[in-house]
Design a protein around this motif. Structure first.
Motif, short mmCIF file in Angstrom:
data_model
loop_
_atom_site.label_atom_id
_atom_site.label_comp_id
_atom_site.label_asym_id
_atom_site.label_seq_id
_atom_site.Cartn_x
_atom_site.Cartn_y
_atom_site.Cartn_z
N GLU A 55 -4.72 -10.22 -5.04
CA GLU A 55 -5.92 -10.18 -4.97
C GLU A 55 -6.00 -9.15 -3.44
N LEU A 56 -6.13 -7.97 -3.57
CA LEU A 56 -6.14 -6.82 -2.80
C LEU A 56 -7.29 -6.06 -2.29
N THR A 57 -7.46 -5.52 -1.32
CA THR A 57 -8.40 -4.68 -0.83
C THR A 57 -8.03 -3.42 -0.45
N ARG A 58 -8.22 -2.35 -1.06
CA ARG A 58 -7.30 -1.23 -0.65
C ARG A 58 -8.01 -0.08 0.00
N LEU A 59 -7.27 0.12 1.10
CA LEU A 59 -7.71 1.43 1.91
C LEU A 59 -7.11 2.56 1.53
N THR A 60 -7.65 3.40 0.87
CA THR A 60 -7.15 4.57 0.33
C THR A 60 -7.22 5.77 1.07
N ILE A 61 -6.29 6.45 1.30
CA ILE A 61 -6.05 7.76 2.62
C ILE A 61 -6.29 9.09 1.38
N PRO A 62 -7.50 9.51 1.68
CA PRO A 62 -7.58 10.99 1.09
C PRO A 62 -6.40 11.94 1.62
N ARG A 63 -6.09 12.94 0.77
CA ARG A 63 -4.88 13.79 1.53
C ARG A 63 -5.53 15.14 2.30
N ARG A 64 -4.99 15.25 3.46
CA ARG A 64 -5.47 16.48 4.29
C ARG A 64 -6.93 16.38 4.84
#
Length: 471
Positions: free
Chosen positions: A415-424
């Motif tokens: 059960e996760l909350t995702r902090l997604t890092i865009p590239r550049r």
């Protein structure tokens, strides 16, 4: 007086910092709206961060899909778009890039990854066949099920434990595959659906040894392997770092070898390939390719554009090459790890080891008092936005969906909350702001209540579902 150099300064301070292998040439202003505005925006969005308007978002960590910053070479390539309906030269540049870096023979462009998933599912799955995979991904599983397939999770058990430090938690459990073959018969297995850096497990990689052994097993039973190559450059970095014999090999060489153990692959180029739109499906079998390039005309566009403008294919071809640069991928994963280390130092529970494209916060441990049926991961995404305007997303029971037969929620172990890092896109300072905001939310966790779902769409509900606070 001796002048200091970077080397002597490093010796003096006992550390050496890393920096992004690019410099900023153009900026887009960011603005954090007020707390009152955020409260209003979140309520109007039904506490679903997907339904927020982007102008109400400060730092956008919803996804790394199509959110990368393109390079000067990619923007220059956009000006060389050949917008011919058939036979665009940009398609042949893209075809050459995929053949060079991924090694597959025959290429079909698509508007994005789910277009490729649809084509592959429609051409390779017979109703009632099983599709083993190393953990489900939302759109992949849906396309497989809509084609009549039955998804079976064959990832190693360690992948379902967010605290387990196994270096390759994306690996396929060969024993599970063998047991499925023995129970159902090889003829009843459509193919193995293999993903590099498994998204739903926290961006966890697959080892070269595992895919090599999987290919040997599949060859014995006449089963094909198709690879979700969306984040294979990131997967290659972990192989280079962790697997014996690969430390001196380039990212490009590792990707090429990995793909050689599969029969084909598909990609959402909006991730590794650093473009805002685009994807592809590639296979080695000519007969399957003939069927695919015939079907793509029905759903996507002619087989030399697949729903894309020529300029988009050119940017994708250039981005494919840039994604394989060792300096780029090292800095890309380094930024993710920097954020992960800050959160770990503050005792905030995240999936370990840190994966390739995102930090996945363990919402079960973050909110132990909120039952899974009250959507703790969705709650955390909402609370983070309320605190600072940072947009993240849920990867838990909402994303898992419902059992079509019983109507009950699927309750995944993660059960996760995702902090997604865009590239550049963002700097290290942005990562500091994210970590500090999450720390504030964590410090106030005991006062937080969960959510109830008040609207549920039929397909992929996490995109459009609506919620309201409990209590």
């Amino acid at each position: 007086m001796t002048q200091s150099t970077p080397q002597t300064m490093g010796q003096q301070f006992g550390r050496r910092s890393w920096a992004e292998p690019w410099k900023i040439k153009m900026v887009e202003p960011l603005r954090m709206v007020s707390r009152a505005e955020r409260e209003k925006a979140l309520a109007e969005a039904g506490y679903n961060t997907f339904l927020l308007r982007s102008e109400a978002v400060y730092i956008d960590l919803l996804t790394d899909s199509g959110t990368s910053a393109m390079s000067d070479r990619q923007w220059a390539g956009m000006m060389l778009g050949d917008e011919a309906y058939a036979g665009s030269r940009n398609f042949y540049n893209l075809e050459n890039a995929i053949q060079t870096y991924y090694g597959y023979r025959h290429i079909v462009p698509t508007h994005q990854g789910r277009g490729a998933e649809h084509l592959l599912s429609q051409t390779t799955i017979k109703p009632g066949q099983y599709v083993p995979g190393n953990m489900y991904f939302t759109t992949t599983r849906l396309h497989q099920e809509m084609a009549g397939g039955i998804f079976v999770d064959v990832i190693i058990d360690e992948a379902h434990d967010p605290a387990n430090l196994h270096p390759f938690k994306g690996n396929v459990d060969l024993g599970k595959v063998e047991a499925l073959i023995q129970e159902k018969g090889a003829a009843n297995i459509a193919y193995i659906s293999l993903a590099g850096t498994v998204n739903m497990a926290g961006g966890q990689p697959v080892s070269m040894q595992n895919v090599r052994e999987l290919r040997a097993l599949c060859d014995r039973h006449g089963i094909k392997i198709y690879l979700d190559a969306t984040r294979m450059a990131e997967n290659a970095y972990f192989i280079q770092e962790r697997e014996p014999g690969y430390a001196d090999k380039s990212i490009a060489a590792i990707v090429l070898e990995f793909c050689s153990y599969t029969h084909g692959g598909w990609m959402s180029a909006k991730k590794d390939s650093l473009v805002n739109i685009g994807g592809w499906l590639a296979v080695n079998d000519w007969d399957l390719f003939e069927e695919l390039r015939n079907l793509v005309v029905v759903f996507e566009g002619l087989h030399t554009y697949g729903g894309l403008a020529g300029r988009d294919m050119e940017a994708m071809a250039i981005g494919t090459a840039e994604s394989m640069q060792d300096d780029h991928i090292r800095a890309r994963i380094g930024q993710v790890r920097y954020l992960g280390q800050l959160l770990t130092d503050w005792g905030i529970p995240i999936v370990q080891p840190v994966g390739g494209h995102a930090i996945f916060v363990d919402a079960r441990r973050f909110y132990p008092h909120i039952p899974q049926g009250e959507f703790p991961a969705q709650t955390l995404a909402a609370q983070l936005y309320l605190d600072s305007g940072i947009r993240s997303m849920e990867r838990g029971v909402v994303s898992a969906g419902r059992n079509a037969k019983t109507g009950d929620h699927y309750y995944p172990k993660l059960e996760l909350t995702r902090l997604t890092i865009p590239r550049r896109v963002y700097t290290q300072a942005h990562m500091d702001v994210v970590a500090e905001s999450l720390k504030i939310v964590y410090d106030n966790r005991e006062q937080t209540r969960g959510l109830r779902m008040v609207y549920e769409p039929k397909y992929l509900r996490f995109f459009q579902a609506r919620f309201e606070p409990l209590g």
